[in-house]
Design a protein around this motif. Structure first.
Motif, PDB file in Angstrom:
ATOM      1  N   CYS A  99       0.795  -1.234   0.000  1.00 16.90           N
ATOM      2  CA  CYS A  99       0.000   0.000   0.000  1.00 16.90           C
ATOM      3  C   CYS A  99       0.827   1.284   0.000  1.00 16.90           C
ATOM      4  CB  CYS A  99      -0.934   0.004   1.208  1.00 16.90           C
ATOM      5  SG  CYS A  99      -2.096  -1.378   1.222  1.00 16.90           S
ATOM      6  N   TYR A 100       2.152   1.167   0.121  1.00 21.23           N
ATOM      7  CA  TYR A 100       2.989   2.362   0.063  1.00 21.23           C
ATOM      8  C   TYR A 100       4.393   1.941  -0.358  1.00 21.23           C
ATOM      9  CZ  TYR A 100       5.972   1.591   4.173  1.00 21.23           C
ATOM     10  OH  TYR A 100       6.927   1.104   5.039  1.00 21.23           O
ATOM     11  N   PRO A 101       5.206   2.873  -0.864  1.00 22.48           N
ATOM     12  CA  PRO A 101       6.568   2.514  -1.278  1.00 22.48           C
ATOM     13  C   PRO A 101       7.483   2.314  -0.063  1.00 22.48           C
ATOM     14  CG  PRO A 101       6.154   4.844  -1.709  1.00 22.48           C
ATOM     15  CD  PRO A 101       4.852   4.265  -1.242  1.00 22.48           C
ATOM     16  N   VAL A 102       7.758   1.064   0.249  1.00 16.12           N
ATOM     17  CA  VAL A 102       8.608   0.740   1.407  1.00 16.12           C
ATOM     18  C   VAL A 102      10.038   1.212   1.136  1.00 16.12           C
ATOM     19  CG1 VAL A 102       9.494  -1.115   2.861  1.00 16.12           C
ATOM     20  CG2 VAL A 102       7.163  -1.253   1.942  1.00 16.12           C
ATOM     21  N   GLU A 103      10.638   1.854   2.126  1.00  9.47           N
ATOM     22  CA  GLU A 103      12.013   2.325   2.009  1.00  9.47           C
ATOM     23  C   GLU A 103      12.930   1.500   2.909  1.00  9.47           C
ATOM     24  OE1 GLU A 103      12.187   6.472   2.889  1.00  9.47           O
ATOM     25  OE2 GLU A 103      10.759   7.038   1.311  1.00  9.47           O
ATOM     26  N   PRO A 104      14.214   1.368   2.544  1.00 15.76           N
ATOM     27  CA  PRO A 104      15.167   0.678   3.421  1.00 15.76           C
ATOM     28  C   PRO A 104      15.182   1.339   4.800  1.00 15.76           C
ATOM     29  CG  PRO A 104      16.154   1.097   1.273  1.00 15.76           C
ATOM     30  CD  PRO A 104      14.848   1.844   1.292  1.00 15.76           C
ATOM     31  N   GLY A 105      15.167   0.521   5.833  1.00 19.48           N
ATOM     32  CA  GLY A 105      15.183   1.053   7.192  1.00 19.48           C
ATOM     33  C   GLY A 105      13.806   1.268   7.787  1.00 19.48           C
ATOM     34  N   ASP A 106      12.741   0.983   7.019  1.00 20.67           N
ATOM     35  CA  ASP A 106      11.385   1.083   7.563  1.00 20.67           C
ATOM     36  C   ASP A 106      11.111  -0.067   8.524  1.00 20.67           C
ATOM     37  OD1 ASP A 106      10.873   3.323   6.077  1.00 20.67           O
ATOM     38  OD2 ASP A 106       9.339   2.424   4.791  1.00 20.67           O
ATOM     39  N   ILE A 107      10.307   0.189   9.544  1.00 19.88           N
ATOM     40  CA  ILE A 107       9.804  -0.862  10.426  1.00 19.88           C
ATOM     41  C   ILE A 107       8.364  -0.536  10.787  1.00 19.88           C
ATOM     42  CG2 ILE A 107      10.690   0.257  12.533  1.00 19.88           C
ATOM     43  CD1 ILE A 107      11.190  -2.634  13.631  1.00 19.88           C
ATOM     44  N   GLY A 108       7.510  -1.541  10.745  1.00 22.62           N
ATOM     45  CA  GLY A 108       6.113  -1.363  11.106  1.00 22.62           C
ATOM     46  C   GLY A 108       5.891  -1.637  12.581  1.00 22.62           C
ATOM     47  N   VAL A 109       4.927  -0.916  13.160  1.00 20.48           N
ATOM     48  CA  VAL A 109       4.640  -1.058  14.589  1.00 20.48           C
ATOM     49  C   VAL A 109       3.126  -1.080  14.812  1.00 20.48           C
ATOM     50  CG1 VAL A 109       4.643   0.236  16.769  1.00 20.48           C
ATOM     51  CG2 VAL A 109       6.771  -0.071  15.527  1.00 20.48           C
ATOM     52  N   HIS A 110       2.679  -2.007  15.675  1.00 17.93           N
ATOM     53  CA  HIS A 110       1.329  -1.985  16.237  1.00 17.93           C
ATOM     54  C   HIS A 110       1.501  -1.861  17.750  1.00 17.93           C
ATOM     55  CE1 HIS A 110      -0.345  -3.199  12.423  1.00 17.93           C
ATOM     56  NE2 HIS A 110       0.268  -4.352  12.441  1.00 17.93           N
ATOM     57  N   LEU A 111       0.687  -1.027  18.386  1.00 21.37           N
ATOM     58  CA  LEU A 111       0.823  -0.804  19.827  1.00 21.37           C
ATOM     59  C   LEU A 111      -0.555  -0.793  20.468  1.00 21.37           C
ATOM     60  CD1 LEU A 111       2.957  -0.099  22.058  1.00 21.37           C
ATOM     61  CD2 LEU A 111       2.388   2.308  21.649  1.00 21.37           C
ATOM     62  N   LEU A 112      -0.760  -1.680  21.441  1.00 20.10           N
ATOM     63  CA  LEU A 112      -1.999  -1.716  22.218  1.00 20.10           C
ATOM     64  C   LEU A 112      -1.662  -1.354  23.656  1.00 20.10           C
ATOM     65  CD1 LEU A 112      -5.053  -2.425  22.425  1.00 20.10           C
ATOM     66  CD2 LEU A 112      -4.346  -4.754  23.023  1.00 20.10           C
ATOM     67  N   LEU A 113      -2.214  -0.237  24.130  1.00 18.92           N
ATOM     68  CA  LEU A 113      -1.928   0.214  25.485  1.00 18.92           C
ATOM     69  C   LEU A 113      -2.767  -0.546  26.502  1.00 18.92           C
ATOM     70  CD1 LEU A 113      -1.929   4.053  24.795  1.00 18.92           C
ATOM     71  CD2 LEU A 113       0.053   2.539  24.913  1.00 18.92           C
ATOM     72  N   ALA A 114      -2.192  -0.761  27.670  1.00 14.10           N
ATOM     73  CA  ALA A 114      -2.948  -1.365  28.762  1.00 14.10           C
ATOM     74  C   ALA A 114      -4.087  -0.435  29.160  1.00 14.10           C
ATOM     75  CB  ALA A 114      -2.038  -1.607  29.961  1.00 14.10           C
ATOM     76  N   PRO A 115      -5.206  -0.983  29.633  1.00  9.56           N
ATOM     77  CA  PRO A 115      -6.319  -0.121  30.054  1.00  9.56           C
ATOM     78  C   PRO A 115      -5.922   0.742  31.237  1.00  9.56           C
ATOM     79  CG  PRO A 115      -6.698  -2.411  30.702  1.00  9.56           C
ATOM     80  CD  PRO A 115      -5.501  -2.418  29.809  1.00  9.56           C
ATOM     81  N   ALA A 116      -6.422   1.965  31.231  1.00  8.10           N
ATOM     82  CA  ALA A 116      -6.184   2.857  32.364  1.00  8.10           C
ATOM     83  C   ALA A 116      -7.068   2.435  33.528  1.00  8.10           C
ATOM     84  CB  ALA A 116      -6.488   4.296  31.962  1.00  8.10           C
ATOM     85  N   ASP A 117      -6.579   2.656  34.745  1.00  7.08           N
ATOM     86  CA  ASP A 117      -7.412   2.393  35.923  1.00  7.08           C
ATOM     87  C   ASP A 117      -8.585   3.359  35.923  1.00  7.08           C
ATOM     88  OD1 ASP A 117      -5.687   0.418  36.761  1.00  7.08           O
ATOM     89  OD2 ASP A 117      -4.548   1.745  38.084  1.00  7.08           O
ATOM     90  N   ALA A 118      -9.763   2.862  36.216  1.00  2.00           N
ATOM     91  CA  ALA A 118     -10.966   3.707  36.216  1.00  2.00           C
ATOM     92  C   ALA A 118     -10.783   4.874  37.173  1.00  2.00           C
ATOM     93  CB  ALA A 118     -12.180   2.878  36.602  1.00  2.00           C
ATOM     94  N   GLY A 119     -11.092   6.057  36.664  1.00  2.11           N
ATOM     95  CA  GLY A 119     -11.050   7.243  37.519  1.00  2.11           C
ATOM     96  C   GLY A 119      -9.670   7.773  37.811  1.00  2.11           C
ATOM     97  N   ARG A 120      -8.637   7.192  37.155  1.00  9.20           N
ATOM     98  CA  ARG A 120      -7.275   7.669  37.401  1.00  9.20           C
ATOM     99  C   ARG A 120      -6.678   8.188  36.100  1.00  9.20           C
ATOM    100  NH1 ARG A 120      -3.593   3.399  40.231  1.00  9.20           N
ATOM    101  NH2 ARG A 120      -2.078   5.038  39.810  1.00  9.20           N
ATOM    102  N   PRO A 121      -6.784   9.495  35.861  1.00 14.29           N
ATOM    103  CA  PRO A 121      -6.200  10.051  34.643  1.00 14.29           C
ATOM    104  C   PRO A 121      -4.685   9.888  34.657  1.00 14.29           C
ATOM    105  CG  PRO A 121      -6.836  11.818  36.139  1.00 14.29           C
ATOM    106  CD  PRO A 121      -7.364  10.535  36.729  1.00 14.29           C
ATOM    107  N   ARG A 122      -4.099   9.782  33.475  1.00 13.75           N
ATOM    108  CA  ARG A 122      -2.654   9.619  33.407  1.00 13.75           C
ATOM    109  C   ARG A 122      -2.089  10.533  32.318  1.00 13.75           C
ATOM    110  NH1 ARG A 122      -2.742   3.250  31.312  1.00 13.75           N
ATOM    111  NH2 ARG A 122      -3.702   3.679  29.296  1.00 13.75           N
ATOM    112  N   PRO A 123      -2.132  11.857  32.556  1.00  8.27           N
ATOM    113  CA  PRO A 123      -1.637  12.790  31.554  1.00  8.27           C
ATOM    114  C   PRO A 123      -0.162  12.568  31.242  1.00  8.27           C
ATOM    115  CG  PRO A 123      -1.976  13.901  33.662  1.00  8.27           C
ATOM    116  CD  PRO A 123      -2.584  12.542  33.776  1.00  8.27           C
ATOM    117  N   GLY A 124       0.170  12.549  29.951  1.00  8.68           N
ATOM    118  CA  GLY A 124       1.553  12.356  29.537  1.00  8.68           C
ATOM    119  C   GLY A 124       2.007  10.919  29.505  1.00  8.68           C
TER     120      GLY A 124
END
Length: 202
Positions: A99-124
């Motif tokens: 779907c795109y022109p792959v360049e040397p040195g490219d790496i693909g990433v998928h990231l799934l974050l852990a759920p935040a604790d209810a009622g506990r904001p985590r700015p940054g």
């Protein structure tokens, strides 16, 4: 209480100022499947594509990935606690490479974050974690550019990457994959890219 991850060798360790100690461990499909199953079964993780799978099926998916040289899965810890599921892959060995022109040195990433604790904001929190992941894949693995392909409907993920310094690429349609060991439905994705120069300078 003993740290269940202490005996596992990290591929990357980093202390992020104001955030904590980050360790990136190769995934153990059997040991980590119950935790990952909880994460991927949540409604917020619908775009991960594993809603409805059993813990055994999740283990089988990652056991299969463990046999590949081109795709890898990791558990990211913050201060010893699971914080994210990271997958890396070679774009030319993945459907995104169509779907795109792959360049040397490219790496693909998928990231799934852990759920935040209810009622506990985590700015940054997310920004700091993504920075540590970028350090691993761009500096630790000596790559030039990260490519991500969130679903266009996953506006939170798209916005998060753009805030992190990624540049939006084209919207593409990732083709369906239907193989004995893996089935992925067609996906409309927003590509985005982060170069080592933008992330770390030089």
């Amino acid at each position: 209480m003993s740290d269940p991850y202490a005996s596992r060798t990290a591929v990357h360790e980093q202390t992020v100022d104001g955030f904590g100690a980050v360790r990136v461990l190769p995934l153990d499909p059997a040991a980590d499947a119950p935790l990952l199953h909880r994460w991927v079964s949540e409604e917020r993780a619908v775009f991960w594509g594993m809603n409805g799978l059993t813990a055994q099926q999740v283990a089988e998916v990652y056991a299969h990935m463990d046999t590949l040289d081109t795709h890898h899965a990791y558990l990211v810890l913050k201060d010893g606690e699971p914080a994210a599921l990271l997958q890396t892959y070679e774009p030319e060995a993945d459907r995104v490479g169509d779907c795109y022109p792959v360049e040397p040195g490219d790496i693909g990433v998928h990231l799934l974050l852990a759920p935040a604790d209810a009622g506990r904001p985590r700015p940054g929190w997310t920004s700091a974690l993504v920075s540590a992941v970028a350090a691993y894949v761009l500096l630790g693995l000596d790559r030039k550019r990260v490519v991500v392909d969130p679903d266009v409907a996953n506006e939170k993920a798209v916005a998060r990457f753009l805030r992190q310094g990624f540049t939006a690429g084209p919207e593409v349609v990732l083709p369906e994959i239907d193989l004995p060991d893996v089935h992925l439905p067609e996906k409309k994705a927003q590509l985005a890219f982060l170069t080592r120069e933008v992330a770390f300078g030089g």
